[in-house]
Motif scaffolding. Structure first.
Motif, mmCIF file in Angstrom:
data_model
loop_
_atom_site.group_PDB
_atom_site.id
_atom_site.type_symbol
_atom_site.label_atom_id
_atom_site.label_comp_id
_atom_site.label_asym_id
_atom_site.label_seq_id
_atom_site.Cartn_x
_atom_site.Cartn_y
_atom_site.Cartn_z
ATOM 1 N N ARG A 75 0.836 -1.197 0.000
ATOM 2 C CA ARG A 75 0.000 0.000 0.000
ATOM 3 C C ARG A 75 0.872 1.249 0.000
ATOM 4 N NH1 ARG A 75 -2.233 1.220 6.106
ATOM 5 N NH2 ARG A 75 -0.298 0.612 7.121
ATOM 6 N N GLY A 76 0.289 2.285 -0.543
ATOM 7 C CA GLY A 76 0.995 3.560 -0.617
ATOM 8 C C GLY A 76 0.127 4.664 -0.052
ATOM 9 N N ILE A 77 0.729 5.512 0.771
ATOM 10 C CA ILE A 77 -0.021 6.611 1.382
ATOM 11 C C ILE A 77 0.729 7.910 1.102
ATOM 12 C CG2 ILE A 77 -0.924 7.572 3.526
ATOM 13 C CD1 ILE A 77 -0.877 4.714 4.658
ATOM 14 N N ILE A 78 -0.007 8.905 0.664
ATOM 15 C CA ILE A 78 0.593 10.217 0.443
ATOM 16 C C ILE A 78 0.140 11.116 1.595
ATOM 17 C CG2 ILE A 78 0.775 12.162 -1.152
ATOM 18 C CD1 ILE A 78 -0.347 9.836 -3.197
ATOM 19 N N GLY A 79 1.079 11.565 2.390
ATOM 20 C CA GLY A 79 0.745 12.401 3.536
ATOM 21 C C GLY A 79 0.889 13.870 3.180
ATOM 22 N N ILE A 80 -0.210 14.631 3.347
ATOM 23 C CA ILE A 80 -0.189 16.047 2.989
ATOM 24 C C ILE A 80 -0.790 16.847 4.130
ATOM 25 C CG2 ILE A 80 -0.846 17.752 1.235
ATOM 26 C CD1 ILE A 80 -1.446 15.385 -0.636
ATOM 27 N N GLU A 81 -0.162 17.972 4.482
ATOM 28 C CA GLU A 81 -0.722 18.828 5.526
ATOM 29 C C GLU A 81 -1.918 19.586 4.965
ATOM 30 O OE1 GLU A 81 2.295 21.244 7.310
ATOM 31 O OE2 GLU A 81 2.876 19.631 8.665
ATOM 32 N N GLU A 82 -2.830 19.899 5.861
ATOM 33 C CA GLU A 82 -4.115 20.409 5.398
ATOM 34 C C GLU A 82 -4.045 21.836 4.857
ATOM 35 O OE1 GLU A 82 -6.874 20.756 8.605
ATOM 36 O OE2 GLU A 82 -5.286 21.024 10.074
ATOM 37 N N ASN A 83 -2.878 22.462 4.969
ATOM 38 C CA ASN A 83 -2.779 23.805 4.400
ATOM 39 C C ASN A 83 -2.529 23.764 2.875
ATOM 40 O OD1 ASN A 83 -0.198 22.828 4.538
ATOM 41 N ND2 ASN A 83 0.707 24.661 5.465
ATOM 42 N N LYS A 84 -2.587 22.580 2.280
ATOM 43 C CA LYS A 84 -2.427 22.471 0.827
ATOM 44 C C LYS A 84 -3.657 21.793 0.234
ATOM 45 C CE LYS A 84 2.425 21.364 1.753
ATOM 46 N NZ LYS A 84 2.238 21.480 3.196
ATOM 47 N N PRO A 85 -4.821 22.428 0.329
ATOM 48 C CA PRO A 85 -6.059 21.752 -0.108
ATOM 49 C C PRO A 85 -6.032 21.394 -1.587
ATOM 50 C CG PRO A 85 -6.450 24.079 0.378
ATOM 51 C CD PRO A 85 -5.087 23.768 0.871
ATOM 52 N N ASP A 86 -5.411 22.242 -2.431
ATOM 53 C CA ASP A 86 -5.408 21.922 -3.856
ATOM 54 C C ASP A 86 -4.551 20.700 -4.129
ATOM 55 O OD1 ASP A 86 -3.274 23.410 -3.022
ATOM 56 O OD2 ASP A 86 -3.096 24.626 -4.834
ATOM 57 N N ALA A 87 -3.452 20.564 -3.403
ATOM 58 C CA ALA A 87 -2.610 19.385 -3.573
ATOM 59 C C ALA A 87 -3.345 18.133 -3.109
ATOM 60 C CB ALA A 87 -1.305 19.553 -2.796
ATOM 61 N N ILE A 88 -4.068 18.270 -2.001
ATOM 62 C CA ILE A 88 -4.822 17.119 -1.487
ATOM 63 C C ILE A 88 -5.835 16.672 -2.542
ATOM 64 C CG2 ILE A 88 -6.510 16.392 0.248
ATOM 65 C CD1 ILE A 88 -5.097 18.387 2.175
ATOM 66 N N MET A 89 -6.528 17.684 -3.145
ATOM 67 C CA MET A 89 -7.528 17.370 -4.143
ATOM 68 C C MET A 89 -6.902 16.648 -5.342
ATOM 69 S SD MET A 89 -10.342 20.182 -5.104
ATOM 70 C CE MET A 89 -9.533 20.710 -6.602
ATOM 71 N N GLN A 90 -5.806 17.203 -5.822
ATOM 72 C CA GLN A 90 -5.157 16.612 -6.996
ATOM 73 C C GLN A 90 -4.706 15.188 -6.711
ATOM 74 O OE1 GLN A 90 -4.860 17.656 -10.030
ATOM 75 N NE2 GLN A 90 -5.778 19.680 -9.713
ATOM 76 N N MET A 91 -4.119 14.998 -5.537
ATOM 77 C CA MET A 91 -3.607 13.665 -5.237
ATOM 78 C C MET A 91 -4.752 12.681 -5.032
ATOM 79 S SD MET A 91 -0.486 14.124 -5.663
ATOM 80 C CE MET A 91 -0.187 12.386 -5.553
ATOM 81 N N GLN A 92 -5.846 13.185 -4.475
ATOM 82 C CA GLN A 92 -7.004 12.295 -4.317
ATOM 83 C C GLN A 92 -7.544 11.883 -5.666
ATOM 84 O OE1 GLN A 92 -9.455 14.511 -1.646
ATOM 85 N NE2 GLN A 92 -8.863 13.254 0.106
ATOM 86 N N ASP A 93 -7.611 12.864 -6.566
ATOM 87 C CA ASP A 93 -8.065 12.519 -7.920
ATOM 88 C C ASP A 93 -7.149 11.475 -8.540
ATOM 89 O OD1 ASP A 93 -10.118 14.212 -7.661
ATOM 90 O OD2 ASP A 93 -9.289 15.808 -8.948
ATOM 91 N N ALA A 94 -5.851 11.662 -8.363
ATOM 92 C CA ALA A 94 -4.891 10.783 -9.020
ATOM 93 C C ALA A 94 -4.885 9.384 -8.435
ATOM 94 C CB ALA A 94 -3.495 11.390 -8.947
ATOM 95 N N THR A 95 -5.307 9.258 -7.173
ATOM 96 C CA THR A 95 -5.254 7.940 -6.532
ATOM 97 C C THR A 95 -6.626 7.286 -6.468
ATOM 98 O OG1 THR A 95 -5.511 8.979 -4.377
ATOM 99 C CG2 THR A 95 -3.279 8.511 -5.083
ATOM 100 N N GLN A 96 -7.627 7.969 -7.016
ATOM 101 C CA GLN A 96 -9.003 7.539 -6.839
ATOM 102 C C GLN A 96 -9.267 6.089 -7.264
ATOM 103 O OE1 GLN A 96 -11.603 10.248 -8.810
ATOM 104 N NE2 GLN A 96 -12.699 10.649 -6.914
ATOM 105 N N ASP A 97 -8.682 5.708 -8.390
ATOM 106 C CA ASP A 97 -9.026 4.394 -8.942
ATOM 107 C C ASP A 97 -8.295 3.267 -8.237
ATOM 108 O OD1 ASP A 97 -10.003 6.239 -10.702
ATOM 109 O OD2 ASP A 97 -8.297 6.011 -12.092
ATOM 110 N N GLN A 98 -7.339 3.591 -7.423
ATOM 111 C CA GLN A 98 -6.495 2.511 -6.904
ATOM 112 C C GLN A 98 -6.695 2.361 -5.412
ATOM 113 O OE1 GLN A 98 -2.598 2.655 -9.030
ATOM 114 N NE2 GLN A 98 -3.412 4.625 -9.707
ATOM 115 N N ASP A 99 -7.245 1.216 -5.045
ATOM 116 C CA ASP A 99 -7.637 1.002 -3.655
ATOM 117 C C ASP A 99 -6.452 0.927 -2.711
ATOM 118 O OD1 ASP A 99 -10.234 1.098 -4.166
ATOM 119 O OD2 ASP A 99 -10.587 -1.077 -4.205
#
Lengths: 678, 450
Positions: free
Chosen positions: B200-224
């Motif tokens: 498993r892979g986890i990308i840890g992002i601090e909450e002061n980067k909401p756009d990065a969180i969004m982008q990374m969530q989009d990019a990881t969406q298909d992969q459980d």
């Protein structure tokens, strides 16, 4: 560009800000102090602060600018803290000298800010407490002050808002909490030290059966827990260390309050813990990330905490267990409230002969428990003390409230080891010194004053509530009583009208003419005025006065048994008067008229007296030569010589000057050619 | 499933270190064209320096190896331009150190060597590691540890963490990369997972980067087996062990590697570089650098060739407003000062911070008032007030007792100190003393443990 090392971002907080915030946090307590105690208080804190700042500025040769003189603000904090832990009545030199001591000797001598081992303000207070006790302890008449104002149930709330007299900054809990809240908000203090300090005192109070809320709100504990124990420099830096430190402060405070004569335990408690801070720090180094709390570390932390608790509890147990029987009535300059003392909120206040009695009555209106304040002259002036009587009117507690006795000696009368001797005594107890009650060596005058004061106070109480001979009312009529005075029998006639003594006449006496005249004329008037056989003696004629009182007592006793005007003496009455007043038979004067010189070895050297004998009576005694201690011996000369002339024989020695008294008697015998012991 | 629970590491740290990211976080990355001369040091990583494999006068192509070394801990160095080698000599680095460097005159043609593309699905872990090694990938967050070694953990790992915390103030290069190149981050993550066998892979992002969180969530969406962990802002969350604690709630034992708790942590930029190396065969010859701080006229993120002088980079950002109070390699909390502005950009340079006098703070070294702020702040659980003092005085036994080796050099102790003491500087000195002592003990065969 100059080479510097990172980090290159720094938190905006500086020492000045920390100190400034502490000063801001102290504003509520200053305001509360000024509101409660007046402008003198403001002067005290201003003087202590200024003195601290100037001492530091001068000793560190600060530049002559406001900022240079103010420095980092730590001196101002020390000065203000010291001002706030002084009594509001303190003379102006105390804050000035105290601040100088704190800054010069406790802080700068150790290396200045950050290097001092002890909290400077507390160390200065400890010094002042020990060296200038009378300036530092302010005890107020709480009975007339706080309690009536605040009724009974709301006492702790009065502590909370600040209506109890005492130390400037320690009075108002709400002001302290306001300031503490600000420090919490600014994150200069954390919960560990205050909570563990107050918590441990709270728990101990519960264990000891005291009111825990009173324990933590009364006195200096609250102020110290937030402003003194949390002093950054002198408290541990590790989280566990802070808890150990706080708990130690709370426990030691409780112990000191319970078992020592010092009214304020928290000062010494925190100073002791200050000394232990480096050791605590070293033993409670927190576990490092990735190392975890290893078994060893955990065991050690546990051992440290347990060790501190065991040592403190062991010390508690080790201290004489008989002492706690009587706990200091005054905790930290504050008195227990009247309703707690009497264990009944429903009490009457009765004023008799300028004494205010707080009395709980039973259903029939007869007094049960009672408390009142009495006064007696000690060595340096009046000693006032509070007497608490139980339902049987036996002494439950004696507490000295105000006294000006010499520090270190006379003031020992405030110790519970002395005062607890009175517990269980009542008006019929003999109060014989050396048997029932031990004097304090080095403080004989003071302790005798307390003993006689307690005895008299019990009698006054008895008279106030039970009249001369119980609750009955005097029968009207004319009665005659007789007693043996030192010159021979003394007879009085007492007229009772409407249940009150309306006149007293001395029918017959053989006491020395001249010396006894004031008593013969004065004492009957006093007896009528007081409607009591127990009144103050006329000075210079004590023996005659007391004989008159005994005779009146005898006369009145005969009324209650309905024996009318029988002249027969009650043997008991005679015993009493003999036992208390005249110790020995008069001198046998064998020498002729004239002045005779006698010598004896006194305390400081030879004592020489000239004794004038006229018609086989001593008419005058003059001290020719004396090397006795001034003041102490003066009392002996002043009191003893007239008494000897009045009694024409040896009298009781003057307490505190027993050697001198003995020498006077010896010189007298020498002058009268009598043998020792005669 | 994506994880949206906010969490952080429990112990120490400071949530109030100002991040100062607003100046650059919203601006797209711009490319700086290669300068006329590049200086490429042979030491841009932890480990043995590379030996130059080119000589003066040689023509080199972009992406051609310039230096290699057979040592275990080493990463090869590549040319970032095409042109002619004009010198192989000692050159000063930005930090003031000197290192052997290959100096190349850029011919402006950007002639590239042919890169070997590949398909991740068909690669074995060994092939991935070899490709990463050949590309000279090192930890680009600043540590500079050769990535191929990291991809060969000594113990089996099940989790790969991508460090997108970027807690260092001012720096936003990882932030911008996650926003602009999210698929490549995921590609790098997958490559690392394949190389290490992690599930498993986890990308840890601090909450002061909401756009990065969004982008990374989009990019990881298909992969459980991939997810994004949203972290509360707390310095120093980007420190490896703190990140592991925050995301996995596992404490890496002192002196151990993340592999000991079954994970490997990689920086965002490193992941992208691994992706490029594995899929496109592209060696590490350029990187994104944040140029920020109050003294910079036009702060932004710049994609820049390795070997470009820092001064050129600053000029690209509009130059400096007067003399900066502090000019720093990386961020102001952990970065060393820049002593030579003509020093080259290296693989590990994540940013340049030019702080003005209002922003910068320095050591004053007033007396310690024992306020314990450093003790409460230390994420490693040390007692910096004592440790700093002992280190400064060279009391090595106390330095050992208080475990200087566990200091992560985050600088938070100095940051929070109201007396502005040089705590972290002293502790670094203590660490160095301790390391020297240990080396000597090893040399003499004395037991290293007391």
């Amino acid at each position: 560009m100059q080479v510097r090392t990172g980090p290159f971002l720094r938190d905006a907080v500086t020492i000045e800000q920390v100190m400034g915030d502490v000063l801001i946090a102290l504003i509520p307590t200053v305001v509360a102090g000024v509101l409660l105690y007046g402008r003198h208080t403001l002067m005290v804190v201003v003087l202590s602060t200024l003195s601290a700042v100037l001492t530091e500025a001068i000793l560190t040769r600060a530049p002559l600018t406001p900022k240079g003189i103010f420095g980092d603000g730590s001196a101002a904090v020390t000065g203000l803290l010291l001002g706030l832990i002084l009594p509001h009545t303190t003379p102006y030199w105390v804050p000035i000298f105290g601040s100088f001591f704190a800054i010069a000797l406790v802080k700068l001598a150790f290396g200045g800010l950050g290097y001092n081992i002890f909290n400077p303000a507390l160390a200065a207070r400890a010094m002042l407490l020990l060296a200038f006790t009378s300036e530092m302890i302010y005890l107020t008449d709480a009975v007339t002050g706080a309690t009536p104002l605040w009724g009974t149930a709301r006492f702790s709330w009065s502590l909370f808002w600040g209506n109890v007299h005492g130390i400037i900054g320690e009075t108002s809990v709400i002001a302290i909490l306001l300031g503490a809240a600000y420090l919490f908000y600014k994150r200069h203090i954390n919960w560990r030290i205050p909570v563990s300090c107050l918590g441990s005192a709270f728990i101990l109070a519960l264990v000891w059966g005291l009111d825990p809320w009173h324990t933590i709100t009364a006195g200096g504990l609250m102020f110290a827990a937030f402003f003194m124990a949390t002093d950054m420099v002198t408290s541990p830096v590790t989280p566990v260390g802070e808890i150990v430190f706080g708990a130690g402060c709370g426990m030691l405070t409780f112990m000191i309050r319970q078992y020592t004569p010092f009214p304020e335990g928290v000062t010494f408690a925190i100073l002791i813990m200050n000394a232990m801070t480096p050791a605590i720090d070293s033993l409670t180094i927190p576990p490092v990330f990735g190392v975890g709390a290893s078994y060893k570390t955990r065991i050690r932390g546990f051992a440290v905490t347990a060790g501190v608790v065991i040592v403190l509890l062991g010390a508690l147990v080790g201290i004489e267990r008989n002492e706690p029987a009587i706990r200091p009535l005054i905790s930290n300059g504050h008195y227990l409230p009247m309703h707690e003392l009497l264990r009944d909120p429903d009490y009457d206040v009765v004023e008799v002969d300028e004494t205010r009695y707080y009395v709980v009555r039973d259903e029939e209106g007869d007094p049960l428990q009672a408390a009142f304040i009495a006064e007696r002259n000690g060595f340096n002036g009046p000693i006032s003390f509070l007497l608490l009587l139980d339902a049987e009117h036996q002494i439950e507690r004696v507490s000295v409230l105000k006294q000006g006795e010499n520090p270190g000696f006379g003031e020992l009368i405030t110790r519970s080891s002395f005062l607890s001797q009175f517990v269980g005594m009542d008006k019929d107890s003999p109060f014989s010194v050396g048997e029932d009650i031990q004097l304090i060596s080095g403080a004989t005058v003071s302790s005798r004053a307390v003993i006689s004061g307690v005895e008299r106070a019990l009698q006054h109480f008895d008279q106030a509530f039970f009249g001369v001979d119980g609750p009955g009312i005097l029968n009207d009529g004319t009665f005659v009583g007789e007693t043996a005075s030192f010159g021979g029998p003394l007879e009085v006639e007492v007229v009772v009208e409407g249940g009150r003594i309306s006149s007293v006449t001395v029918l017959r006496h053989s006491d020395t003419p001249g010396f006894s005249d004031p008593a013969i004329s004065g004492v009957p008037e006093r007896i009528v005025a007081a409607n009591s056989a127990q009144v103050d003696a006329v000075s210079g004629a004590t023996l005659t006065s007391e004989a008159i009182m005994s005779a009146v007592q005898a006369a009145l006793e005969s009324t209650s048994v309905g024996q009318g005007d029988e002249l027969e003496l009650d043997p008991e009455v005679r015993d009493t008067s003999d036992g208390t007043s005249v110790a020995n038979a008069p001198f046998e004067i064998t020498v002729g008229d004239g002045t005779h010189r006698g010598r004896a070895q006194g305390f400081g050297g030879e004592l020489v007296l000239d004794v004038t004998v006229t018609g086989a009576r001593i008419t005058d005694i003059v001290v020719v030569e004396s090397s006795e201690t001034p003041f102490i011996a003066d009392a002996a000369f002043k009191k003893l010589l007239p008494a000897i002339i009045e009694a024409q024989g040896p009298v009781e020695t003057v307490s505190g000057a027993s050697v001198t008294s003995g020498a006077i008697h010896g010189a007298l015998r020498d002058a009268l050619n009598m043998k020792e012991g005669q | 499933m994506n994880r949206l629970i906010q969490r952080t590491f429990p112990r120490g740290g400071n949530r109030e270190v100002p991040d100062h990211k607003e100046a650059t976080e919203g601006k797209p990355i711009r490319s700086l064209s290669a300068p006329s001369i590049v200086v490429i040091p042979m030491l841009q990583h932890i480990g043995a320096p590379c030996e130059p494999v080119v000589g003066v006068g040689d023509k080199v192509k972009m992406g051609q190896p310039l230096g290699k070394n057979q040592a275990f801990v080493c990463a090869p160095i590549h040319s970032s331009v095409s042109g002619e080698v004009i010198a192989v000599e000692d050159r000063p680095l930005a930090t003031g150190r000197r290192a052997l460097a290959v100096v190349i005159r850029n011919d402006g043609n950007d002639d590239m060597v042919k890169f070997e593309t590949g398909d991740l699905d068909k690669m074995s872990p060994d092939v991935i590691r070899q490709k990463v090694k050949a590309a000279g990938i090192v930890g680009m967050g600043g540590a500079g540890f050769p990535a191929h070694i990291k991809l060969n953990p000594p113990k089996p790992v099940d989790t790969i963490l991508i460090n997108g915390a970027e807690c260092e103030p001012y720096l936003t290069c990882d932030h911008r990369l996650m926003v602009e190149r999210a698929p490549q981050v995921v590609g790098g993550l997958l490559a690392i997972m394949k190389a290490t066998g992690a599930s498993r892979g986890i990308i840890g992002i601090e909450e002061n980067k909401p756009d990065a969180i969004m982008q990374m969530q989009d990019a990881t969406q298909d992969q459980d087996h991939l997810s994004v962990a949203v972290l509360k802002v707390k310095y120093p969350q980007g420190a490896e062990k703190q990140l592991i604690k925050a995301i996995l709630d596992k404490e890496v034992p002192s002196g151990c590697l993340p592999a000991d708790v079954g994970c490997v942590v990689s920086n965002v930029h490193t992941a992208i570089a691994i992706h490029e190396a594995v899929i496109h065969g592209k060696p590490c010859y350029e990187r994104v650098v944040t140029v920020s701080g109050g003294s910079v006229v036009d702060p932004r993120n710049v994609s820049v060739r390795i070997g470009t002088p820092i001064q050129t980079l600053l000029d690209f950002c509009g130059g400096l407003l007067g003399e900066p109070a502090a000019l720093i390699c990386g961020g102001p909390m952990t970065g060393p000062p820049i002593l030579d502005v003509y020093g080259p950009v290296v693989k590990t340079l994540s940013g340049i911070s030019a702080l003005n006098h209002e922003e910068a703070g320095f050591d004053v070294n007033r007396p310690c008032i024992r306020c314990a702020r450093c003790v409460k702040a230390c994420p490693a659980g040390l007692t910096p007030n004592l440790l700093g003092d002992y280190s400064n005085r060279g009391m090595i036994d106390q330095v050992i007792r208080l475990r200087a080796q566990d200091c992560i050099e985050c600088g938070l102790c100095s940051y929070v100190c109201p007396s502005k003491r040089a705590l972290v500087t002293w502790i670094k000195k203590g660490k160095a003393d301790l390391a020297a002592l240990r080396a000597k003990e090893r040399e003499l065969g004395v037991s290293a443990c007391k």
